[in-house]
Design a protein around this motif. Structure first.
Motif, PDB file in Angstrom:
ATOM      1  N   MET A   1      21.824  75.258  71.953  1.00 32.58           N
ATOM      2  CA  MET A   1      22.813  74.170  71.871  1.00 32.58           C
ATOM      3  C   MET A   1      22.150  72.822  71.680  1.00 32.58           C
ATOM      4  O   MET A   1      22.757  71.912  71.121  1.00 32.58           O
ATOM      5  CB  MET A   1      23.689  74.143  73.128  1.00 32.58           C
ATOM      6  CG  MET A   1      24.724  75.222  73.118  1.00 32.58           C
ATOM      7  SD  MET A   1      25.717  75.333  74.610  1.00 32.58           S
ATOM      8  CE  MET A   1      25.663  73.724  75.312  1.00 32.58           C
TER       9      MET A   1
ATOM     10  N   ASP B   1      29.974  67.434  69.162  1.00 31.01           N
ATOM     11  CA  ASP B   1      29.664  68.661  69.895  1.00 31.01           C
ATOM     12  C   ASP B   1      30.953  69.400  70.221  1.00 31.01           C
ATOM     13  O   ASP B   1      32.043  68.820  70.233  1.00 31.01           O
ATOM     14  CB  ASP B   1      28.934  68.334  71.196  1.00 31.01           C
ATOM     15  CG  ASP B   1      27.507  67.851  70.939  1.00 31.01           C
ATOM     16  OD1 ASP B   1      26.966  68.172  69.875  1.00 31.01           O
ATOM     17  OD2 ASP B   1      26.957  67.170  71.827  1.00 31.01           O
TER      18      ASP B   1
ATOM     19  N   TYR C   1      25.745  77.050  68.109  1.00 31.32           N
ATOM     20  CA  TYR C   1      26.657  77.631  69.092  1.00 31.32           C
ATOM     21  C   TYR C   1      26.889  79.094  68.747  1.00 31.32           C
ATOM     22  O   TYR C   1      27.045  79.445  67.575  1.00 31.32           O
ATOM     23  CB  TYR C   1      27.982  76.868  69.113  1.00 31.32           C
ATOM     24  CG  TYR C   1      27.806  75.427  69.516  1.00 31.32           C
ATOM     25  CD1 TYR C   1      27.823  75.060  70.851  1.00 31.32           C
ATOM     26  CD2 TYR C   1      27.610  74.434  68.573  1.00 31.32           C
ATOM     27  CE1 TYR C   1      27.648  73.738  71.232  1.00 31.32           C
ATOM     28  CE2 TYR C   1      27.436  73.114  68.941  1.00 31.32           C
ATOM     29  CZ  TYR C   1      27.456  72.772  70.268  1.00 31.32           C
ATOM     30  OH  TYR C   1      27.276  71.477  70.644  1.00 31.32           O
TER      31      TYR C   1
ATOM     32  N   PHE D   1      31.642  73.906  75.718  1.00 32.11           N
ATOM     33  CA  PHE D   1      30.310  74.127  76.280  1.00 32.11           C
ATOM     34  C   PHE D   1      29.867  72.964  77.178  1.00 32.11           C
ATOM     35  O   PHE D   1      28.794  73.010  77.734  1.00 32.11           O
ATOM     36  CB  PHE D   1      29.276  74.325  75.170  1.00 32.11           C
ATOM     37  CG  PHE D   1      29.445  75.623  74.427  1.00 32.11           C
ATOM     38  CD1 PHE D   1      28.987  76.813  74.977  1.00 32.11           C
ATOM     39  CD2 PHE D   1      30.053  75.654  73.185  1.00 32.11           C
ATOM     40  CE1 PHE D   1      29.127  77.996  74.290  1.00 32.11           C
ATOM     41  CE2 PHE D   1      30.201  76.840  72.491  1.00 32.11           C
ATOM     42  CZ  PHE D   1      29.743  78.018  73.056  1.00 32.11           C
TER      43      PHE D   1
ATOM     44  N   PRO E   1      33.064  82.522  73.548  1.00 37.19           N
ATOM     45  CA  PRO E   1      31.677  82.052  73.408  1.00 37.19           C
ATOM     46  C   PRO E   1      30.716  82.981  74.142  1.00 37.19           C
ATOM     47  O   PRO E   1      31.084  83.644  75.104  1.00 37.19           O
ATOM     48  CB  PRO E   1      31.710  80.667  74.059  1.00 37.19           C
ATOM     49  CG  PRO E   1      32.847  80.722  75.001  1.00 37.19           C
ATOM     50  CD  PRO E   1      33.856  81.665  74.412  1.00 37.19           C
TER      51      PRO E   1
END
Length: 99
Positions: A23, A92, A28, A96, A13
């Protein structure tokens, strides 16, 4: 070259201030394999992260930066970046959480 498997597509990421703000809109950012296409990136995200449904994928090829060490000049490696937008009812992505 051998076919790219879904677990080889997403490398890591991207954690920057801009990607963290995105986000909130369920977007993302990932560094991906340079030869991966949008369909492979979509498949990889949906298989690796349970409950996610991808709405769209935007990709960009990033050239290597020029670096200098003393009198020697070189370039860093090229990379490919993907911004993955999830649908509203999608879960989600957990990696993260807490950032």
């Amino acid at each position: 070259m051998a076919a790219i498997k879904y677990y080889d597509v997403i490398l890591k990421p991207v954690v920057t201030e801009k990607s963290m703000n995105a986000m909130g809109e369920k977007k993302y950012t990932f560094l991906v394999h340079p030869e991966a296409n949008k369909a492979q990136i979509k498949e990889a995200v949906e298989k690796m992260f349970e409950g996610t449904k991808v709405k769209s994928v935007n990709t960009m090829n990033m050239d290597g930066k020029k670096k200098r060490r003393g009198m020697t000049v070189g370039k860093t490696a090229k990379t490919k970046k993907a911004i993955v937008a999830l649908t509203e009812e999608s879960k989600d992505i957990e990696i993260f959480e807490g950032l």
